[in-house]
Design a protein around this motif. Structure first.
Motif, PDB file in Angstrom:
ATOM      1  N   LEU A   9       0.633  -0.619   0.236  1.00 13.84           N
ATOM      2  CA  LEU A   9       0.041   0.237   0.206  1.00 13.84           C
ATOM      3  C   LEU A   9       1.073   1.558   0.182  1.00 13.84           C
ATOM      4  O   LEU A   9       0.949   1.784  -0.641  1.00 13.84           O
ATOM      5  N   VAL A  10       2.010   1.120   1.089  1.00 15.94           N
ATOM      6  CA  VAL A  10       3.247   2.554   1.159  1.00 15.94           C
ATOM      7  C   VAL A  10       3.530   2.521  -0.410  1.00 15.94           C
ATOM      8  O   VAL A  10       3.785   4.293  -0.728  1.00 15.94           O
ATOM      9  N   GLY A  11       4.060   1.533  -0.800  1.00 13.66           N
ATOM     10  CA  GLY A  11       4.346   1.375  -2.009  1.00 13.66           C
ATOM     11  C   GLY A  11       3.541   2.584  -3.227  1.00 13.66           C
ATOM     12  O   GLY A  11       4.284   2.981  -3.566  1.00 13.66           O
ATOM     13  N   VAL A  12       2.514   2.109  -3.823  1.00 12.79           N
ATOM     14  CA  VAL A  12       1.672   2.007  -4.857  1.00 12.79           C
ATOM     15  C   VAL A  12       1.314   3.595  -4.799  1.00 12.79           C
ATOM     16  O   VAL A  12       0.976   4.722  -5.171  1.00 12.79           O
ATOM     17  N   LEU A  13       1.308   3.961  -3.171  1.00 19.55           N
ATOM     18  CA  LEU A  13       0.788   5.308  -2.711  1.00 19.55           C
ATOM     19  C   LEU A  13       2.219   6.268  -2.992  1.00 19.55           C
ATOM     20  O   LEU A  13       1.764   6.766  -3.719  1.00 19.55           O
ATOM     21  N   TRP A  14       3.296   6.008  -3.308  1.00 20.09           N
ATOM     22  CA  TRP A  14       3.947   6.747  -3.440  1.00 20.09           C
ATOM     23  C   TRP A  14       4.436   6.494  -4.590  1.00 20.09           C
ATOM     24  O   TRP A  14       5.152   7.637  -5.365  1.00 20.09           O
ATOM     25  N   VAL A  15       4.549   5.470  -5.369  1.00 20.02           N
ATOM     26  CA  VAL A  15       4.145   5.665  -6.518  1.00 20.02           C
ATOM     27  C   VAL A  15       3.728   6.921  -7.474  1.00 20.02           C
ATOM     28  O   VAL A  15       3.393   7.526  -8.266  1.00 20.02           O
ATOM     29  N   TYR A  16       1.815   6.302  -6.784  1.00 19.82           N
ATOM     30  CA  TYR A  16       1.013   7.123  -7.306  1.00 19.82           C
ATOM     31  C   TYR A  16       1.600   8.848  -7.221  1.00 19.82           C
ATOM     32  O   TYR A  16       1.370   9.630  -8.014  1.00 19.82           O
ATOM     33  N   PHE A  17       2.245   9.614  -5.813  1.00 18.09           N
ATOM     34  CA  PHE A  17       2.231  10.798  -5.626  1.00 18.09           C
ATOM     35  C   PHE A  17       3.313  10.892  -7.027  1.00 18.09           C
ATOM     36  O   PHE A  17       3.672  12.116  -7.464  1.00 18.09           O
TER      37      PHE A  17
END
Length: 178
Positions: free
Chosen positions: A8-16
């Motif tokens: 989840l943190v990785g997906v949010l980081w990639v999104y941002f």
């Protein structure tokens, strides 16, 4: 649970990171460069405007295999009198951006030179006009153009040229007496 949280943190980081990259752009016009950096979630947005006449040097840089392969990199703009530089990071075709900025600078300099030449021509024209007006007032009358003259004003008749040697009044001007 740890893999879910890290995913989840990785997906949010990639999104941002992707959102930040997609919303950063530059606008290049004939007189200036506008750099706009928008951040996600209404974080600190930045807008910077640079006049092209302030640009001292433009450097395009591609580092590494992937940047060479996908043709993206950084463009650094050094400003006159500044120790720091402005940066377009991770943009497509940085060499094209560099050449476009340089080309616009050259066109701006050419326009400035043409405007300066035009101002000089106008100034010289005003001086010539004032000179002709002054000559017309010294003769006591305004001069009118003649139909068989190619000049815009009638030539002033000043009489025959003065002799070269006053002791020989009839000697031609360009000849030496025997």
């Amino acid at each position: 649970a740890i893999t879910f949280v890290s995913s989840l943190v990785g997906v949010l980081w990639v999104y941002f990171v992707d959102w930040d990259w997609r919303h950063d752009y530059y606008l290049l016009t004939d007189n200036n460069i506008t750099i706009i950096n928008q951040r996600p979630l209404w974080l600190q947005n930045e807008s910077d405007q640079i006049l092209l006449k302030q640009v001292d040097n433009v450097v395009a840089e591609t580092k590494g295999f992937f940047q060479q392969l996908f043709k993206f990199g950084d463009v650094r703009i050094a400003l006159v009198g500044a120790d720091t530089f402005k940066l377009f990071d991770n943009i497509a075709n940085p060499r094209d951006v560099q050449s476009d900025i340089t080309r616009r600078q050259q066109r701006m300099k050419q326009r400035a030179m043409k405007e300066q030449e035009q101002r000089q021509r106008e100034t010289i024209g005003e001086y010539i006009s004032l000179y002709h007006q002054a000559q017309g007032t010294q003769d006591g009358a305004t001069q009118t153009p003649t139909s068989n003259s190619s000049l815009p004003y009638a030539p002033v008749n000043q009489g025959p040229p003065a002799p070269a040697n006053p002791s020989l009044p009839h000697a031609p001007v360009n000849q030496v007496p025997p």
